[in-house]
Structure formats: structure tokens, C-alpha cells
Design a protein around this motif. Sequence first.
Motif, PDB file in Angstrom:
ATOM      1  N   ARG A 113       0.859  -1.182   0.000  1.00 44.00           N
ATOM      2  CA  ARG A 113       0.000   0.000   0.000  1.00 44.00           C
ATOM      3  C   ARG A 113       0.902   1.241   0.000  1.00 44.00           C
ATOM      4  O   ARG A 113       1.826   1.342   0.808  1.00 44.00           O
ATOM      5  CB  ARG A 113      -0.848  -0.005   1.274  1.00 44.00           C
ATOM      6  N   TRP A 141     -14.857  -2.820  -3.333  1.00 40.08           N
ATOM      7  CA  TRP A 141     -14.077  -2.269  -2.221  1.00 40.08           C
ATOM      8  C   TRP A 141     -14.291  -3.131  -0.987  1.00 40.08           C
ATOM      9  O   TRP A 141     -15.432  -3.376  -0.588  1.00 40.08           O
ATOM     10  CB  TRP A 141     -14.517  -0.834  -1.957  1.00 40.08           C
ATOM     11  N   HIS A 190      -9.542  -2.500   3.400  1.00 40.44           N
ATOM     12  CA  HIS A 190      -9.311  -1.158   2.902  1.00 40.44           C
ATOM     13  C   HIS A 190      -8.624  -1.192   1.528  1.00 40.44           C
ATOM     14  O   HIS A 190      -7.575  -0.571   1.328  1.00 40.44           O
ATOM     15  CB  HIS A 190      -8.464  -0.369   3.910  1.00 40.44           C
ATOM     16  N   LEU A 203      -3.335   7.904   4.040  1.00 42.66           N
ATOM     17  CA  LEU A 203      -4.523   7.637   3.209  1.00 42.66           C
ATOM     18  C   LEU A 203      -5.093   8.950   2.680  1.00 42.66           C
ATOM     19  O   LEU A 203      -5.676   9.002   1.607  1.00 42.66           O
ATOM     20  CB  LEU A 203      -5.599   6.891   4.011  1.00 42.66           C
ATOM     21  N   GLN A 204      -4.947  10.006   3.469  1.00 45.74           N
ATOM     22  CA  GLN A 204      -5.390  11.345   3.062  1.00 45.74           C
ATOM     23  C   GLN A 204      -4.219  12.302   3.310  1.00 45.74           C
ATOM     24  O   GLN A 204      -4.223  13.072   4.268  1.00 45.74           O
ATOM     25  CB  GLN A 204      -6.619  11.785   3.883  1.00 45.74           C
ATOM     26  N   THR A 261      -7.978   7.116  -5.793  1.00 46.21           N
ATOM     27  CA  THR A 261      -9.374   6.734  -5.539  1.00 46.21           C
ATOM     28  C   THR A 261      -9.826   7.272  -4.185  1.00 46.21           C
ATOM     29  O   THR A 261     -10.896   7.874  -4.063  1.00 46.21           O
ATOM     30  CB  THR A 261      -9.536   5.199  -5.576  1.00 46.21           C
ATOM     31  N   GLU A 262      -8.997   7.075  -3.169  1.00 42.92           N
ATOM     32  CA  GLU A 262      -9.393   7.509  -1.815  1.00 42.92           C
ATOM     33  C   GLU A 262      -9.523   9.028  -1.723  1.00 42.92           C
ATOM     34  O   GLU A 262     -10.440   9.543  -1.080  1.00 42.92           O
ATOM     35  CB  GLU A 262      -8.358   7.036  -0.794  1.00 42.92           C
ATOM     36  N   ALA A 318     -12.673  10.014  -3.598  1.00 40.70           N
ATOM     37  CA  ALA A 318     -13.859   9.545  -2.872  1.00 40.70           C
ATOM     38  C   ALA A 318     -14.166  10.493  -1.709  1.00 40.70           C
ATOM     39  O   ALA A 318     -15.301  10.932  -1.529  1.00 40.70           O
ATOM     40  CB  ALA A 318     -13.639   8.122  -2.362  1.00 40.70           C
ATOM     41  N   LYS A 319     -13.134  10.823  -0.956  1.00 42.00           N
ATOM     42  CA  LYS A 319     -13.312  11.704   0.194  1.00 42.00           C
ATOM     43  C   LYS A 319     -13.752  13.107  -0.263  1.00 42.00           C
ATOM     44  O   LYS A 319     -14.707  13.682   0.258  1.00 42.00           O
ATOM     45  CB  LYS A 319     -12.004  11.770   0.990  1.00 42.00           C
ATOM     46  N   SER A 343     -18.453   6.829  -2.334  1.00 40.36           N
ATOM     47  CA  SER A 343     -17.774   5.608  -1.899  1.00 40.36           C
ATOM     48  C   SER A 343     -16.636   5.295  -2.881  1.00 40.36           C
ATOM     49  O   SER A 343     -16.658   5.741  -4.024  1.00 40.36           O
ATOM     50  CB  SER A 343     -18.756   4.444  -1.893  1.00 40.36           C
ATOM     51  N   PRO A 344     -15.649   4.513  -2.442  1.00 39.48           N
ATOM     52  CA  PRO A 344     -14.606   4.070  -3.376  1.00 39.48           C
ATOM     53  C   PRO A 344     -15.201   3.304  -4.564  1.00 39.48           C
ATOM     54  O   PRO A 344     -14.727   3.455  -5.690  1.00 39.48           O
ATOM     55  CB  PRO A 344     -13.717   3.163  -2.526  1.00 39.48           C
TER      56      PRO A 344
END
Lengths: 103, 463
Positions: free
Chosen positions: B117, B274, B279, B366-367, B420-421, B424-425, B430-431
Amino acid sequence: MKTALPFLETDTPARRVRVWFDGAPLDLPEGMNLAAALLAAGVRVFRHTPVSGAPRGPFCMMGACFDCLVEIEGVTRQACMLEVTEELRIGLPQAGEGGHDEG
Amino acid sequence: MTKADLIVLGAGPAGLAAAATAAGCGLDVILIDEQQRPGGQIYRDVDRVLPLRGEVLGPDYATGARLTGGIRQDTIRYVPGACVWQIEPGFSVTYSGNGGGVVTGDRLLLATGALERAMPLPGWTLPGVMTAGAGQILLKQSGLVAQRAVLVGTGPLLFLVAAQMVRAGTPPLALVETQTRADLARAARHVGGAMRGWRYLAKGLDMHRTLARAGVPRHVGATQVEIAGPGAAEAVTFHCNGRRHRIDCDTVFLHHGVIPNTQAARSLDIGHRWDVRQHAFAPVLDGWGESDMPGVFIAGDGAGIGGATLAELAGRLAALRIAESLGKVSPAERDRQAAPLRRALEREAAVRPFLDTAYPPFAEALQPADDTVVCRCEEVTAGDIRGFARLGCTGPNQAKAFGRVGMGPCQGRICGPVVTELLAKANGQSPDATGYVRIRPPLKPVTLGELAQLAEPDPEAKK
Ligand code: FES
């Protein structure tokens, strides 16, 4: 001096062969993964990005990230997917890293 | 033999086990792998390496030799050093390297494993920063250990790499762990299930003891992690226990979990969903590993993260179903052989909920912050991608047009899930609704020379 290098070789493979990296001679263990052998020889920067010129070195060692790109015989290739062979001439990839032949 | 009953992509535990099982059922198999020697990432180069470094790598690694031994059969054609760049329904697989060529098969099994990841932090693109998996590959394949390394992130692989470094006589300078004690407490309710996978917990405790004995400092619950440069990694800085820390180093190994490598399956437009618990996106499969494209099976970490033993079992199950679907074994025989595999699989899977809860991905990665580079190839930042969303960009494919994200040579392998994340956010979707980068051939860059070679199998003929 071995201890000043980021990586330590835990075993000494048999034969070292002469290769050229960016014009400079290096003696690397024959058959060793090329990216690993360069790291062991103290090479940290493999290339610079075409966008900002930022330095890059191997990141994933499994062929996914393409940060280990080098140029061999005019073709841009992943050092982590190659092995050391005698007289290998390794150059810094020129602009258009994704371009390969058409680069 | 350029035609076979079954083509297997990937010579890790799932692919090796599947090839051997299928051959045992009487199938002709072509096993294609990108590496020069079988084993995948987990058993990387096991045949060559075991005598040299078996002690350091531990008994689990030695298991790989049993699997690589299983593919030495006349009915298995093993093609190493092959870079697959096109897969077509029906099925045909085109590869370059090792002579290059096209092979066809009645069934296709994707055993393409996992990718780490992405862990975008300030400074993560600097030379000297690598994935923990890369650290392990350097050790396994080449016997290299980093002399002044800091390990950053969370999860079993991070601890395993640390323990192996200790055994190799070069302990890491420190572990900067992003999971918190609260994560571990939350995971405690899964301990019941995990007890069925007690072997893993025992191994985990053993790794922690190894680190403690070696006096490796551990910083738990670290936040605001950054890697200092400017030309190469020089230090890791982070916040922990109310103050800022700095550890000088020249190598940083990052890790916060692995995700299925879905590039090959995506190129066939196989359905993915997803997986909230892991995750990550994972392909939609039936109980035998068959996808929504009939005849295409997926086994191992590429089907959902489960580790080497689970991958091996899933590979065998898929092979049994493939053999049965081609009339080589009866349904009854298939089920008889599958029963013990399924029981073992259930035991293996039992530990996952515990691990997934105890070692969640690092939220900051992730963000990532606006100025953190997300797409390493095209140097697109998290802020750029949020900007695309503000301009109306809803998915990763559109993001390519907005700013070349995912269009470099890695083709989104590293940045795709992060993009994607982020979208999405930013869009409050949603993803699944956001989707993933569309994967089109070539799966990996291929040179014009290699293309020409394919069109003209004998270049001498025309001269
Ligand atoms: S280091 Fe990632 S592709 Fe070579």
C-alpha cells in the motif's frame, strides 16, 4: 569503506565484473540483482524525474514503481528486474522515461 | 507448447501450488513469471538463497523450496523472466523478455500477488526511502542489510523485516509505529478468532521479543511523520508522546499493509469491489476463485490479502475446480480433495480480522497533506487531486486528463488506490462509486523492438 555505505553485504559472492554507471567504472558481483548491486556499491540516485528533476532511487524492488529506471543500450529499463553482467553500460535515462524506443 | 490447458501468471505460492496441482490432475500448464527464479516475493529466489541465508530468513521461508520443487514436471512449462503486457479473453497472453511470445490456454489463473500500500508522506520520494518489502527483497535475494535504517508504519511485515534485520546482525535504528494502543485494544475482541490462528500470534510475540532483546527503540502511535532530505533520506521526524522526534538515518523502510495487485485482472475488466475491512479493492470471486469472466480464476493475495499459506491453499482449490471443469477429475473427486483444503483455509483466515484491526493503515498517508506527492511518476500532489475534484473530477480516469496522474510508467500501480481515496473523500462518494484507473495494455511498457520481434518471430528471415 564498507561501513560508510548504506547497505552491508552479508555474504561475498564469487566474482566481480566491471560495469559502467554514468561513465564511471564499478566492479559488481556477477549475477546479482542490478539495483541491489548498485545500492551496495553506494549509488543512491539512479535517475532524476523528467517533471521536476527530483532525484530517485529504487523504491519497491519488485518492478512496480519504475523509480529504478536506467538506460541500457538506448532502452529505458528497470534495474531491479535485471542482473549484473560483464561490461554492462548503464546510463541515466534521458527525458521521456515512459517513451522507451520512441524517446 | 504454446498452447496449454491452463496458463498461470505468477510463480509465488498460489501460482506454484496451482500449477503443481493442475499438472497432478493431468493438465498441461504454462507458468509465466516476471522474476528470473520461482518463489514470488515471499519466497524470492528460495532455491538459490536458502543455503546462504536460511537461518536469518527463518523456517517459513524454507517452505518455499517445497513449492518450487513441485513445478519440476514435464507437463509444466515454466517461463521465467517474462513480462506480461497483454492478456486477451479466450485466453491469450503476450509477454516480452525470455524470447517473448504469445501463449494460449483454455483457462487462466491470475496469481499476481500483492503490492505494498502506498504510504505518501512528506519526503517519501527521496532516494533511500523504500518499501519494507523492498528491504526484505534486498535481504533475501542479495544478502544486503541496511546499516542505518528506520522502519516506519505498521503491520506484521514491518515487524518481520525488523526481526530479520536483528537476526542478520544489523538491527534497525528504530521502529516508528503508526498504529496506536487503542487499535490493539480494539483488535482484542477478535482474539478469539485469532486463537485459531495461534501460530501467527505466537510468531508475532516472538518477533516482538526479538526486537526487545536487541534493544530496538519502538515509538508507538507516531503522527506527522516526515522524511528529511533534500538529496536523499537523512532523517525521520515525527510526533510522539507529546513531542517532536528526529532520528538520523540513511535508509527508511515504509509499510502500512499490502493490497491485492489487480492490474492484470483489471485489464480484463473483471469486477472488483471495495473491501472495507482490508481497505482495498479486491476481485469478485466464487468459492473456487473463479471471477465474473468465466474461465478466469484468481488465487492468492491478488484475490484478497491472506498471506502465503492461504495463497497456496487457494491455488490448489482453484486448480481442482479447473481440472474438474475440463473433465480431468470428477466433481466428487474434486470435492473430496477440496474438503481438507477448505478446513485449513478457514483456520488460516481466522487471524485476519485481528491483524486488520490491530494494524490499520496510517490515516495520514490515506489522506496526505496537500503538498505531499501522491503520483511518484508524474509528481502530482494530493492537493492537485483535491483541486481536480473541485473542478468536477469524479474518478481516477478523469483525473488522468486533469493532470496526468497515473499515466507515468507505473500506470497507477503505486498511486491508483490513493487517488481513488482522495477523490472519494473529496466528492463524498464511496470508493466503489469513484472507481479505479482503467488498465489497458500494455500492462508494462514494451519497446518497439520487442513489438517488432513478435510480428516477425524470425528477424533473420527477412535479411
Ligand atoms: S525499484 Fe520499483 S520498479 Fe524497480
